[in-house]
Design a protein around this motif. Structure first.
Motif, PDB file in Angstrom:
ATOM      1  N   HIS A  37       0.831  -1.206   0.000  1.00 10.95           N
ATOM      2  CA  HIS A  37       0.000   0.000   0.000  1.00 10.95           C
ATOM      3  C   HIS A  37       0.869   1.259   0.000  1.00 10.95           C
ATOM      4  N   ARG A  38       1.908   1.289   0.834  1.00  9.25           N
ATOM      5  CA  ARG A  38       2.810   2.451   0.887  1.00  9.25           C
ATOM      6  C   ARG A  38       3.482   2.670  -0.466  1.00  9.25           C
ATOM      7  N   ARG A  39       3.956   1.600  -1.087  1.00  7.43           N
ATOM      8  CA  ARG A  39       4.634   1.722  -2.388  1.00  7.43           C
ATOM      9  C   ARG A  39       3.658   2.197  -3.470  1.00  7.43           C
ATOM     10  N   THR A  40       2.451   1.681  -3.433  1.00  5.24           N
ATOM     11  CA  THR A  40       1.435   2.101  -4.407  1.00  5.24           C
ATOM     12  C   THR A  40       1.123   3.581  -4.224  1.00  5.24           C
ATOM     13  N   GLN A  41       0.981   4.021  -2.976  1.00  5.40           N
ATOM     14  CA  GLN A  41       0.718   5.429  -2.692  1.00  5.40           C
ATOM     15  C   GLN A  41       1.858   6.308  -3.193  1.00  5.40           C
ATOM     16  N   ARG A  42       3.090   5.841  -3.018  1.00  2.00           N
ATOM     17  CA  ARG A  42       4.247   6.613  -3.490  1.00  2.00           C
ATOM     18  C   ARG A  42       4.223   6.739  -5.019  1.00  2.00           C
ATOM     19  N   LEU A  43       3.859   5.659  -5.715  1.00  6.59           N
ATOM     20  CA  LEU A  43       3.758   5.716  -7.178  1.00  6.59           C
ATOM     21  C   LEU A  43       2.703   6.734  -7.617  1.00  6.59           C
ATOM     22  N   LEU A  44       1.598   6.798  -6.884  1.00  7.83           N
ATOM     23  CA  LEU A  44       0.569   7.799  -7.172  1.00  7.83           C
ATOM     24  C   LEU A  44       1.093   9.208  -6.919  1.00  7.83           C
ATOM     25  N   GLU A  45       1.718   9.418  -5.774  1.00  7.37           N
ATOM     26  CA  GLU A  45       2.231  10.742  -5.405  1.00  7.37           C
ATOM     27  C   GLU A  45       3.297  11.241  -6.370  1.00  7.37           C
ATOM     28  N   GLU A  46       4.135  10.330  -6.865  1.00  3.02           N
ATOM     29  CA  GLU A  46       5.211  10.721  -7.771  1.00  3.02           C
ATOM     30  C   GLU A  46       4.766  10.797  -9.226  1.00  3.02           C
ATOM     31  N   GLY A  47       3.501  10.474  -9.495  1.00  2.00           N
ATOM     32  CA  GLY A  47       2.958  10.620 -10.846  1.00  2.00           C
ATOM     33  C   GLY A  47       3.184   9.450 -11.785  1.00  2.00           C
ATOM     34  N   VAL A  70       1.715   6.506 -11.444  1.00  2.00           N
ATOM     35  CA  VAL A  70       0.358   5.982 -11.588  1.00  2.00           C
ATOM     36  C   VAL A  70      -0.564   7.191 -11.508  1.00  2.00           C
ATOM     37  N   SER A  71      -1.371   7.398 -12.561  1.00  2.00           N
ATOM     38  CA  SER A  71      -2.201   8.602 -12.590  1.00  2.00           C
ATOM     39  C   SER A  71      -3.547   8.420 -11.911  1.00  2.00           C
ATOM     40  N   SER A  72      -4.061   7.189 -11.867  1.00  2.00           N
ATOM     41  CA  SER A  72      -5.333   6.948 -11.179  1.00  2.00           C
ATOM     42  C   SER A  72      -5.547   5.452 -11.001  1.00  2.00           C
ATOM     43  N   VAL A  73      -6.443   5.144 -10.105  1.00  2.00           N
ATOM     44  CA  VAL A  73      -6.856   3.761  -9.884  1.00  2.00           C
ATOM     45  C   VAL A  73      -8.371   3.770 -10.030  1.00  2.00           C
ATOM     46  N   ARG A  74      -8.889   2.905 -10.876  1.00  2.00           N
ATOM     47  CA  ARG A  74     -10.331   2.926 -11.121  1.00  2.00           C
ATOM     48  C   ARG A  74     -10.842   1.556 -11.520  1.00  2.00           C
ATOM     49  N   ALA A  75     -12.138   1.395 -11.346  1.00  2.00           N
ATOM     50  CA  ALA A  75     -12.794   0.162 -11.764  1.00  2.00           C
ATOM     51  C   ALA A  75     -13.100   0.241 -13.251  1.00  2.00           C
ATOM     52  N   GLN A  76     -13.030  -0.875 -13.926  1.00  2.00           N
ATOM     53  CA  GLN A  76     -13.394  -0.919 -15.338  1.00  2.00           C
ATOM     54  C   GLN A  76     -14.801  -1.500 -15.441  1.00  2.00           C
ATOM     55  N   ILE A  77     -15.747  -0.661 -15.812  1.00  5.02           N
ATOM     56  CA  ILE A  77     -17.155  -1.035 -15.895  1.00  5.02           C
ATOM     57  C   ILE A  77     -17.422  -1.763 -17.208  1.00  5.02           C
ATOM     58  N   ALA A  78     -18.228  -2.813 -17.163  1.00  2.00           N
ATOM     59  CA  ALA A  78     -18.640  -3.525 -18.382  1.00  2.00           C
ATOM     60  C   ALA A  78     -19.734  -2.702 -19.057  1.00  2.00           C
ATOM     61  N   PRO A  79     -19.444  -2.058 -20.195  1.00  2.00           N
ATOM     62  CA  PRO A  79     -20.397  -1.133 -20.822  1.00  2.00           C
ATOM     63  C   PRO A  79     -21.779  -1.739 -21.095  1.00  2.00           C
ATOM     64  N   ALA A  80     -21.834  -2.946 -21.597  1.00  2.00           N
ATOM     65  CA  ALA A  80     -23.120  -3.553 -21.926  1.00  2.00           C
ATOM     66  C   ALA A  80     -23.984  -3.751 -20.680  1.00  2.00           C
ATOM     67  N   ARG A  81     -23.356  -4.004 -19.543  1.00  2.00           N
ATOM     68  CA  ARG A  81     -24.101  -4.233 -18.292  1.00  2.00           C
ATOM     69  C   ARG A  81     -24.775  -2.964 -17.773  1.00  2.00           C
ATOM     70  N   VAL A  82     -24.276  -1.808 -18.200  1.00  2.00           N
ATOM     71  CA  VAL A  82     -24.872  -0.550 -17.762  1.00  2.00           C
ATOM     72  C   VAL A  82     -25.587   0.167 -18.908  1.00  2.00           C
ATOM     73  N   GLY A  83     -25.921  -0.594 -19.949  1.00  2.00           N
ATOM     74  CA  GLY A  83     -26.711  -0.045 -21.053  1.00  2.00           C
ATOM     75  C   GLY A  83     -25.964   0.855 -22.010  1.00  2.00           C
ATOM     76  N   LEU A  84     -24.657   0.666 -22.126  1.00  2.00           N
ATOM     77  CA  LEU A  84     -23.859   1.476 -23.054  1.00  2.00           C
ATOM     78  C   LEU A  84     -23.065   0.563 -23.981  1.00  2.00           C
ATOM     79  N   GLY A  85     -23.769  -0.313 -24.680  1.00  2.00           N
ATOM     80  CA  GLY A  85     -23.115  -1.347 -25.478  1.00  2.00           C
ATOM     81  C   GLY A  85     -22.621  -0.934 -26.846  1.00  2.00           C
ATOM     82  N   THR A  86     -22.912   0.295 -27.276  1.00  2.00           N
ATOM     83  CA  THR A  86     -22.496   0.718 -28.606  1.00  2.00           C
ATOM     84  C   THR A  86     -21.321   1.685 -28.512  1.00  2.00           C
TER      85      THR A  86
END
Length: 133
Positions: free
Chosen positions: A18-28, A30-46
């Motif tokens: 966790h500390r190393r990951t935070q350092r990578l974020l702070e030093e730029g 890693v720009s972000s951490v996010r979930a990858q949503i399945a587009p078709a499951r949320v009605g955005l399949g096109t």
């Protein structure tokens, strides 16, 4: 991947990971951490790629277009490109009818737009692949 899984994979404690990951974020690194949503499951399949040509190539016309596109939730990516288009947009919508509405209500009235070329994606072969280094 959860922090505990990553820690186990690289053979360190979860706290150290966790500390190393935070350092990578702070030093730029890693720009972000996010979930990858399945587009078709949320009605955005096109997925639609749109090439845009502006009527002028001035800093002001680029800035006006970019500001307008930033406010469109359907636009996932907007890139200034060299070649046949000025911009290439990556857009997610529910279906072709949804794109038709977006096109008629917003895309053609974006600042400075002279021409729009639309490409409907038939199959996503590779999407948002991680950087390889």
């Amino acid at each position: 991947m959860a922090n505990a899984e990553l820690a186990k994979l690289v053979n360190v404690s979860a706290a150290t990971c966790h500390r190393r990951t935070q350092r990578l974020l702070e030093e730029g690194y890693v720009s972000s951490v996010r979930a990858q949503i399945a587009p078709a499951r949320v009605g955005l399949g096109t997925l639609v790629m749109v090439g845009v040509v502006l009527d002028r190539s001035t800093p002001e016309s680029f800035a006006d277009f970019e500001a307008a596109v930033r406010g469109m939730k359907e636009v996932l990516d907007c890139n200034l490109v060299a070649g046949d288009f000025d911009y290439l947009l990556k857009i997610r919508v529910r279906d072709m009818a949804g794109f038709n509405l977006l096109h008629g209500r917003q895309l053609i009235s974006l600042p400075g737009v002279r021409q729009i070329r639309t490409f409907f994606v038939l199959k996503e072969v590779k999407d948002n692949a991680p950087l390889a280094f």
